[in-house]
Structure formats: structure tokens, C-alpha cells
Design an enzyme around this catalytic site. Structure first.
Site, mmCIF file in Angstrom:
data_model
loop_
_atom_site.group_PDB
_atom_site.id
_atom_site.type_symbol
_atom_site.label_atom_id
_atom_site.label_comp_id
_atom_site.label_asym_id
_atom_site.label_seq_id
_atom_site.Cartn_x
_atom_site.Cartn_y
_atom_site.Cartn_z
ATOM 1 N N HIS B 215 0.822 -1.205 0.000
ATOM 2 C CA HIS B 215 0.000 0.000 0.000
ATOM 3 C C HIS B 215 0.858 1.259 0.000
ATOM 4 O O HIS B 215 0.571 2.214 -0.715
ATOM 5 C CB HIS B 215 -0.993 0.033 1.152
ATOM 6 C CG HIS B 215 -2.088 1.023 0.868
ATOM 7 N ND1 HIS B 215 -2.994 0.837 -0.146
ATOM 8 C CD2 HIS B 215 -2.363 2.233 1.370
ATOM 9 C CE1 HIS B 215 -3.797 1.870 -0.225
ATOM 10 N NE2 HIS B 215 -3.430 2.745 0.679
ATOM 11 N N TYR B 219 1.606 5.274 -2.292
ATOM 12 C CA TYR B 219 1.823 6.657 -1.857
ATOM 13 C C TYR B 219 3.174 7.181 -2.294
ATOM 14 O O TYR B 219 3.334 8.379 -2.504
ATOM 15 C CB TYR B 219 1.599 6.778 -0.342
ATOM 16 C CG TYR B 219 0.144 6.617 -0.033
ATOM 17 C CD1 TYR B 219 -0.749 7.616 -0.400
ATOM 18 C CD2 TYR B 219 -0.357 5.457 0.514
ATOM 19 C CE1 TYR B 219 -2.105 7.465 -0.204
ATOM 20 C CE2 TYR B 219 -1.714 5.303 0.720
ATOM 21 C CZ TYR B 219 -2.583 6.306 0.357
ATOM 22 O OH TYR B 219 -3.926 6.152 0.540
ATOM 23 N N HIS B 366 -9.987 -0.137 -10.264
ATOM 24 C CA HIS B 366 -9.711 0.852 -9.210
ATOM 25 C C HIS B 366 -8.267 1.320 -9.267
ATOM 26 O O HIS B 366 -7.989 2.518 -9.270
ATOM 27 C CB HIS B 366 -10.002 0.244 -7.835
ATOM 28 C CG HIS B 366 -9.361 1.006 -6.712
ATOM 29 N ND1 HIS B 366 -9.834 2.217 -6.284
ATOM 30 C CD2 HIS B 366 -8.252 0.753 -5.975
ATOM 31 C CE1 HIS B 366 -9.047 2.665 -5.321
ATOM 32 N NE2 HIS B 366 -8.084 1.797 -5.120
ATOM 33 N N PHE B 367 -7.311 0.370 -9.313
ATOM 34 C CA PHE B 367 -5.933 0.854 -9.222
ATOM 35 C C PHE B 367 -5.479 1.505 -10.521
ATOM 36 O O PHE B 367 -4.593 2.352 -10.507
ATOM 37 C CB PHE B 367 -4.960 -0.186 -8.639
ATOM 38 C CG PHE B 367 -4.680 -1.420 -9.455
ATOM 39 C CD1 PHE B 367 -3.971 -1.369 -10.637
ATOM 40 C CD2 PHE B 367 -5.080 -2.662 -8.975
ATOM 41 C CE1 PHE B 367 -3.679 -2.515 -11.348
ATOM 42 C CE2 PHE B 367 -4.796 -3.822 -9.684
ATOM 43 C CZ PHE B 367 -4.088 -3.740 -10.875
ATOM 44 N N HIS B 368 -6.107 1.149 -11.636
ATOM 45 C CA HIS B 368 -5.781 1.879 -12.870
ATOM 46 C C HIS B 368 -6.304 3.311 -12.797
ATOM 47 O O HIS B 368 -5.643 4.248 -13.246
ATOM 48 C CB HIS B 368 -6.349 1.166 -14.091
ATOM 49 C CG HIS B 368 -5.471 0.041 -14.581
ATOM 50 N ND1 HIS B 368 -5.492 -1.215 -14.041
ATOM 51 C CD2 HIS B 368 -4.516 0.008 -15.545
ATOM 52 C CE1 HIS B 368 -4.597 -1.979 -14.646
ATOM 53 N NE2 HIS B 368 -3.985 -1.266 -15.565
ATOM 54 N N ARG B 429 -10.491 -11.238 -12.240
ATOM 55 C CA ARG B 429 -9.264 -10.623 -12.732
ATOM 56 C C ARG B 429 -8.204 -11.693 -12.958
ATOM 57 O O ARG B 429 -8.416 -12.850 -12.623
ATOM 58 C CB ARG B 429 -8.771 -9.545 -11.758
ATOM 59 C CG ARG B 429 -8.414 -10.071 -10.387
ATOM 60 C CD ARG B 429 -8.044 -8.959 -9.437
ATOM 61 N NE ARG B 429 -6.724 -8.413 -9.714
ATOM 62 C CZ ARG B 429 -5.923 -7.874 -8.791
ATOM 63 N NH1 ARG B 429 -6.298 -7.809 -7.546
ATOM 64 N NH2 ARG B 429 -4.740 -7.394 -9.115
ATOM 65 N N ARG B 430 -7.073 -11.288 -13.532
ATOM 66 C CA ARG B 430 -5.937 -12.176 -13.826
ATOM 67 C C ARG B 430 -6.362 -13.336 -14.723
ATOM 68 O O ARG B 430 -5.890 -14.452 -14.561
ATOM 69 C CB ARG B 430 -5.304 -12.749 -12.552
ATOM 70 C CG ARG B 430 -4.849 -11.727 -11.553
ATOM 71 C CD ARG B 430 -4.044 -12.363 -10.447
ATOM 72 N NE ARG B 430 -3.983 -11.511 -9.302
ATOM 73 C CZ ARG B 430 -4.843 -11.580 -8.282
ATOM 74 N NH1 ARG B 430 -5.813 -12.476 -8.279
ATOM 75 N NH2 ARG B 430 -4.718 -10.759 -7.270
#
Lengths: 266, 539
Positions: B215, B219, B366-368, B429-430
Site C-alpha cells: 500500500h 503513496y 480501481h488501481f488503474h 481478474r488475472r
């Protein structure tokens, strides 16, 4: 801009720790105790489980099943077996091969009869798995089953090592292109619509398939086709999670013939 | 060209080349997942491509960008030469060599383990060694940032470190903490397996150590964007920063809250108890605090700029902002996308709701959206702002920069919104290919095609970005000033708390939180070792 020392940082520091204390109270005490009570857990067990120092779910034991489960295969892959396959008794393997195997599988593991597979260069893990399965009875063959039942673990390991190059996931990196594009696609990509993964998904080098995945390249066409047909018909059933039964039962006879031919010619 | 410019450009170009390659691969991957027939498509190549895409985006683009931008900020905000510039070049060489070494096994399909490793899958040792070199390079950068700030403080006793440098050093401190997890995982668990020293690997411990990093690394990528929000966007908008102290507090809180929270990636893993998951979830919620502080402060800063430019009424100031400037435009679009990305993140980090979206396309989307929509779009804006100062040449066509940023934002929304929806529908996913003839998932097909269209728009934007940068290296462009100005705060406080001018107190707090959050969860693997998995080689 100047700086001054004050209590600002310590207020934040203390505030964060107070929030952590609240989270600890909620996560390790309040919620486990309330939710644990609903699941029939006493207070102490609920707290211990939230800390991870007592085994977790299920809260209620599952009623025991009456019928005993019968594994598809009794082979257990662990480091002792794998280490053994890498460092087996070479002399014992050669001697056993000479005494037991050459009649059907040839002097050098090149079988003279297309109903028996070539063993030369086959993955040691694959040979170990199959001999073990013949011995435990989950795979059956008129000749192999009685032979395998006479073998000890050490002998099985020595034989597997003897024939193997100890490579795993052993397709040639550069497969020749198949003239029939349908078969080429089946081998490399599979057929998603029928839920068939490509053969290479497991049989390719580095594909990440099960450890016991055998080499197919250069194997007899008749032998491969017979195995696929056996899987399809449920005559052979020592594939864990029904991987090969699931695939073979969806292939047409024509596809079985062509895919077997494809690998035989590699 | 001065040495700082050469150093910064070398880093940023390296990162952006990796980015361009990764964009190309990303579009192809989306194509493979769609009902349309993609060229060269095999599952094998798909996972190989996903590995290359992830490594390029998450490790190469970000690390080189953060390092290059950090050197630039250190020298321009402190107005003194970067200490140990020779070390910066050594770090660059190490990082570049590491990236190239890692690329070899990826290209040979001997490291198809994705960028998050997934033990017990084990690829070629070269892959991990290369990545270790990249991390070592970043550690050298961290040391330089710490030294640069310490030297400045020594020569300016009792004075506050400029905010841009404070944020950069906060990132360096955080990165040193962050990389401990993955470094221990790679050096003591994965590399011994990859070189054949060990036959088994403790998957639970590996995943726990990676979660330590997983995580906070986000940041590490994000903080340059926040530095731009606080110190560049208000300046470019022609206004003032609403609060310098709020900026410092934000960077400090990111340092504190980014680390003891990684277990929210392991909510569905069996190796940890619910209590520790709950504790880390609570700390994750607190990450919203610096995010909201920033949204408030930057909105207020922009309002100041808008009103200075004659904006009236409740929202009139928004229209008068200089949206033609790439930094202002990118900040607005980044905030817009942050609402969607942040909202999705709140769902991911909620222990209960996570169960519904875990391992679905929702998470990938989300992370994209967060990475592309908030981080990378600000990397573009930073590049457009500092490039003229690095090369000495203005952009010949600033409207192309705006077009590029718009295309990126539109492409990101078009790609990720249907992707989120598909995740809610249960798309896993994956996975390389889907059977769209299956009536259960046939309706997914059209939305994947929409996502693919978004991906194509992103690829066009990426190509335009590279073109725009190259254009600022050409002679016919107009001469640019090399002076970098950072936003001044509206009311410069007479003094700031000393605790917001250094990291000693915050390091103690991080240590306390890490012991509380990760102490027992890691210790349990040694107190009560679980059965380890047999290493599964893919090389």
C-alpha cells in the site's frame, strides 16, 4: 519561515494512538465477543480467535460425512520426494530398467511398440506419478499394474530418475506450426467457448502447470490418442481435479487424432 | 545544459520510455480480454505481457520519475546544489542496469510471475536481482534527499524547510520504511528459492511482507502528484497556497498512515486473524484524512486564484481559473477522477464489502483509475511545467498538451468505469480469455470493448505526450526561463511547529504502529510455522 517547538506533534501522536486503541477495543474485544456469541463461541475463545492464537472457522463443526473420500491419486509432492527424484540411485535405476522395463519400453527407453510410450527424456515427476498410481491402483493396466505393485518407493524414484532428464513442463520452446490452424490454436490457446485451455498452458516450459505434467513431444501418436480416449471415456481417471478428463471429453475424435499427431511429430 | 537538467532529464526520459512501452502492452492486453480477436494472442503471452506492463509502470516509470523529480525539487526549492551528484548518477546507472537485467528474463518468458511475484511461483533469479538493483538505486536517492534536507537545515537553523522539499523528503523516509517488506521477502524468501538454495517457500509470510510494501508503494508514486498540488498548481493558477501547514500535515500523515495498513490487501487471505485485519482496516480509513485535507486546501487555493482573476459568486471562481494551463487542467481532472478512485478505494478497504469485489475486475479498474487518473496525469503536468526549464525551450504548441491531458482523462474514464461495472458483475481478474458465447457472460463483451476503446484513447494520449516532450527539445521552440517558482502560502505563518519540520517524532509513531499492526502477524510465522509450499519454478 521559522519553527517553534510546541505540543502540536504530540497531540497528533496521542490522537493517532487513541484511535488505534479504539480499533483494538473494537477489533479484538467488542466485535468478536458480540459476533462470537451469535456463533456460539464463549468470550475467551472469541477474543483468542480475533488475535489469531486459536484456530478459526468454522465456528460450528461441520457434520461428518459418512462415506470415506477416495483420493484420485495418493501421490504427495513434497521436498523429500522431489529431492529424491533429483538425486536417485543411478545404478539401481539402470539395473531395474534393464530387468523390468526393456521388454516393452526398449533398451534406451525408446519403445518399439506404439501401444507403449517412449520413456526416454520423460519428466521424472511424470514417471514417478504414473508408477505410483499403478501401484496404488488408481491407474490400471494389465501389464503395468502387477509390475508396479512389486516396486518400493526407492525403486520407483530410481526408475523415474533413470529415464528422465529431470526437466519439467517439457514442451519444446519452439513448436512447429501445425498445418491445420484449428489444431494449432487448440494447442497454443485452447478453445474458450468449450472451456478447453491450450495444451501449452500446462505442457509448455515454465507454464506453471501441475508438477507431474508429462512431456508430449515425440510421443507415439497411437499412445497419446489412446490416453485421450481413455480420459474422455472415463477409463483412465488418475488426473487430479479431472483436468484431463474434463478436456478430453470435450474433444472430437478428429481433434484427438490431429492433436496426437501434432505432438508425435514434434 | 547544466548537470541538474541532464540528471533530471535522464531519469524522467527513462521512466517515460518504460511508460510508453507499458501503454502499448496494456492496450493489447485489453484487446486479448475482449471478444475481438487480438493478434499474437495466447494465454502464455498474455501473462508475460501483464508482467512486463506491471514492472514497467509500477517499478520503472514511478521510481525513475520520483527520483528525477526529487533531484529537481531538492536543487530548485532549496536553491543550492544537490549534494553528492556523482552518487545520483551511480544510482541512475544501477537502476537502469537493474531494469534491463529484469527485462531479459521477462522477454524470455522466464519470469512470468506478474509484478507482485505470487510465490510459490518462482521465476529466473535475474528478474528479482534486477528489481533489487532498482530498489538499491532508490535507496541511494533517499539518502541524498535526507542529506540535502539535513544540510539545508544546518545552514538555516530554526527555519522551515520549503514545502516541496519537505514532501520529497517525507516520500524518501516513507520509501525506506516501505521497501523493508519487499526487500526482506525478496532477499530472504524468493531469491534463495530462485537460485535453488531452498525448496519451499512460506507463502503466507511472503504475502504478508509484500502487503507491508504494497500500500505504501502507492503513496510513493502519489506524493509527487501531491507536491504538485500544493506547490505548483496554485502558482500556475496565479494564486496562493491556502495553508502551508496543511501541506506539511498531509505529508506527515501519509508517512504515518501508508504503512500499517497493507493487510487490507489480505482481507480474504487465511493466514491472519480478523482482529488484525480490523485494526489495519481502521488505520486505512484514516488515509482519507490527508486526502480530504488536500482536497479542501487545494480547492481553497484554487478559489483564491479564481477570485484574484475576477471570479464572483459561489462557483464563479471556477470558470475564471486559467484552465488553458496544463498544470491547472490536470489538477482539476485529477481531483475529478480522485472522487471515483477514492470512492472505489473506500469500498475495497471495507472488510465486508471487500469480499464482494475481491479478485474481480473492480480492483484492477480501481488501481488503474487511481494510478492513471491521479498519479500519472500529474506526472504529465509536472513534466510540462518543468520541461521548458530543463531544456530551455518552450512548447511550440501548448494546445497539444491540453489535448493530451484531456485525452488521457477521457480515456481513463472510458476504460475504467465499464471495468468497475464488470467487476461488480463478477468478472474475475488475472484471466486471459473469456468465453463470451456463454450466455451468462455474453453481456460483458460489449463493455470490455468499451474499455478497450478507452485503452486506445490512452495509447494515443501517451504517444502525444512523448511527441509533446520531444517538441520541447527542438531549437525552433521559444526560449524559456529556467527559474522554478513554487507557490507561496496565503498567510505565511510566523513560525510552524518544529514537529512539522522533521521526521523524528513521526518515525517513532510509524515504528509503534508497525509493531502493533504487523508485530504479531509476522511473529506468528516463526512461533507456529505453517506448512511451506513447494517452490514452483516457471523459468
Amino acid at each position: 519561515m521559522a519553527t517553534h517547538s510546541d505540543k502540536f506533534g504530540y497531540y497528533i501522536f496521542t490522537g493517532v494512538l487513541a484511535l488505534v486503541a479504539l480499533a483494538i477495543f473494537l477489533g479484538f474485544l467488542l466485535l468478536p465477543v458480540i459476533q462470537g456469541a451469535q456463533a456460539g463461541l464463549d468470550t475467551w475463545s472469541a477474543i483468542c480467535r480475533s488475535l489469531g492464537i486459536q484456530a478459526g472457522s468454522p465456528a460450528q463443526p461441520t457434520p461428518p460425512v459418512q462415506s470415506a473420500a477416495k483420493p484420485v491419486s495418493e501421490v504427495v509432492w513434497n521436498t523429500a520426494v522431489m529431492r529424491g527424484l533429483n538425486a536417485a540411485n543411478k545404478e539401481l535405476g539402470a539395473q531395474l530398467a534393464q530387468d523390468i522395463c526393456t521388454a516393452c519400453h526398449g533398451q534406451t527407453g525408446i519403445s518399439p511398440d506404439p501401444q507403449y510410450p517412449h520413456l526416454s527424456g520423460q519428466s521424472a515427476f511424470a514417471i514417478y506419478k504414473q508408477l505410483h498410481d499403478y501401484r496404488s491402483g488408481v491407474r490400471q493396466h494389465d501389464l503395468m499394474s502387477p509390475v508396479a505393485k512389486t516396486l518400493t518407493d526407492e525403486q520407483i524414484i530410481a526408475l523415474a530418475n533413470h529415464y528422465a532428464t529431470l526437466t519439467r513442463g517439457t514442451l519444446d520452446r519452439q513448436l512447429e506450426v501445425e498445418a491445420d490452424p484449428r489444431i494449432d490454436h487448440l494447442v497454443r490457446t485452447g478453445d474458450t467457448a468449450r472451456g478447453i485451455p491450450g495444451c501449452q498452458s500446462c505442457h509448455g516450459i515454465g507454464a506453471g502447470g501441475p508438477v507431474e505434467t508429462p512431456t508430449l513431444s515425440g510421443q507415439y501418436r497411437q499412445y497419446l490418442a489412446a490416453q485421450l480416449s481413455n480420459y474422455a471415456a472415463g477409463r483412465r481417471r488418475n488426473d487430479v481435479f479431472s483436468r484431463m478428463r474434463g478436456i478430453a471429453s470435450k474433444l472430437s475424435e478428429e481433434e484427438i487424432r490431429l492433436v496426437s499427431g501434432f505432438y508425435a511429430e514434434q | 545544459m547544466r548537470s541538474l537538467e541532464r540528471l533530471t532529464l535522464a531519469h524522467l526520459w527513462t521512466g517515460f520510455v518504460a511508460f510508453a512501452i507499458a501503454c502499448l502492452l496494456g492496450v493489447w492486453q485489453m484487446w486479448v480480454r475482449s471478444p475481438l480477436t487480438a493478434p499474437l494472442s495466447t494465454p502464455d503471452r498474455y501473462y508475460q505481457s501483464v508482467t512486463a506492463h506491471g514492472v514497467s509502470m509500477a517499478y520503472l516509470l514511478t521510481t525513475f520519475f520520483v527520483m528525477g523529480f526529487g533531484y529537481y525539487v531538492a536543487e530548485t526549492s532549496l536553491a543550492r546544489p544537490l549534494p553528492g551528484k556523482r552518487w545520483a548518477w551511480i544510482a541512475y546507472g544501477l537502476g537502469l542496469t537493474g531494469g534491463l537485467i529484469a527485462a531479459i528474463p521477462i522477454l524470455l518468458n522466464q519470469a512470468t510471475v506478474l509484478y507482485t511475484f505470487y510465490p510459490p511461483l518462482t521465476g529466473s533469479a535475474l528478474f528479482y536481482l534486477g528489481l533489487v538493483l532498482v530498489v538499491v538505486a532508490s535507496w541511494i536517492w533517499c539518502a541524498q534527499m535526507l542529506v540535502a534536507m539535513a544540510q539545508w537545515k544546518r545552514s538555516h537553523p530554526g527555519q522551515a524547510v520549503p514545502l516541496a522539499m519537505f514532501g520529497t523528503t517525507a516520500n524518501a523516509v516513507m520509501w525506506l520504511w516501505t521497501t523493508v517488506g519487499v526487500a526482506v521477502e525478496v532477499l530472504f524468501l524468493i531469491l534463495p528459492a530462485a537460485v535453488g538454495l531452498t525448496e519451499t517457500i512460506d507463502v503466507g509470510l511472503s504475502r504478508t511482507l509484500f502487503s507491508w510494501t504494497l500500500h505504501a508503494i502507492v503513496y510513493f508514486w502519489l506524493i509527487p502528484a501531491y507536491i504538485a498540488f500544493y506547490t505548483m498548481a496554485p502558482e500556475e493558477a496565479g494564486g496562493r497556497l491556502y495553508s502551508d501547514t496543511m501541506g506539511r500535515l498531509t505529508f506527515v500523515l501519509f508517512l504515518v498512515y501508508s504503512l500499517p495498513v497493507g493487510m487490507h490487501h489480505l482481507f480474504m487471505d487465511p493466514e491472519h486473524s480478523t482482529g488484525f485485519k480490523f485494526l489495519q482496516m481502521t488505520l486505512t480509513v484514516l488515509v482519507a484524512v490527508p486526502t480530504f485535507l488536500t482536497v479542501f486546501t487545494i480547492s481553497a487555493s484554487m478559489e483564491i486564484a479564481g477570485r484574484l482573476r475576477g471570479g464572483k459568486g459561489l462557483f464563479g471562481w471556477i470558470a475564471t481559473l486559467p484552465w488553458e494551463r496544463p498544470m491547472v487542467l490536470a489538477t482539476g481532472l485529477a481531483f475529478f477522477m480522485l472522487w471515483f478512485g477514492g470512492g472505489g478505494g473506500l469500498i475495497n478497504m471495507s472488510f465486508g464489502m471487500n469480499a464482494m469485489v475481491h479478485n474481480t475486475s473492480w480492483v484492477t479498474a480501481h488501481f488503474h483509475l487511481i494510478f492513471g487518473g491521479t498519479v500519472v496525469i500529474m506526472y504529465f503536468a509536472i513534466a510540462y511545467t518543468i520541461w521548458p526549464k530543463l531544456t530551455g525551450w518552450q512548447s511550440p504548441n501548448i494546445s497539444l498538451q491540453r489535448l493530451q491531458i484531456w485525452l488521457w482523462a477521457i480515456g481513463m474514464m472510458v476504460m475504467t468505469l465499464p471495468w468497475h461495472y464488470l467487476g461488480l458483475q463478477g468478472q474475475w481478474r488475472r484471466v486471459a480469455t473469456f468465453d463470451y458465447s456463454n450466455p451468462l457472460i455474453t453481456p460483458w463483451g460489449k463493455w470490455v470493448v468499451v474499455s478497450l476503446i478507452g485503452g486506445v484513447i490512452l495509447l494515443i494520449s501517451a504517444a502525444l505526450f512523448i511527441y509533446n516532450l520531444v517538441a520541447m527539445h527542438r531549437q525552433p521552440a521559444r526560449k524559456a526561463s529556467s527559474l522554478q517558482r513554487y507557490a507561496q502560502s496565503l498567510h505565511t505563518p510566523a513560525s510552524i511547529p518544529a514537529s512539522l519540520n522533521g521526521f523524528r517524532l513521526w518515525n517513532v509513531l510509524v515504528l509503534v504502529l508497525m509493531i502493533l499492526a504487523y508485530g504479531y502477524p509476522i511473529a506468528q510465522f516463526f512461533l507456529n510455522p505453517a506448512p511451506a509450499a513447494v517452490v514452483h519454478r516457471v523459468d
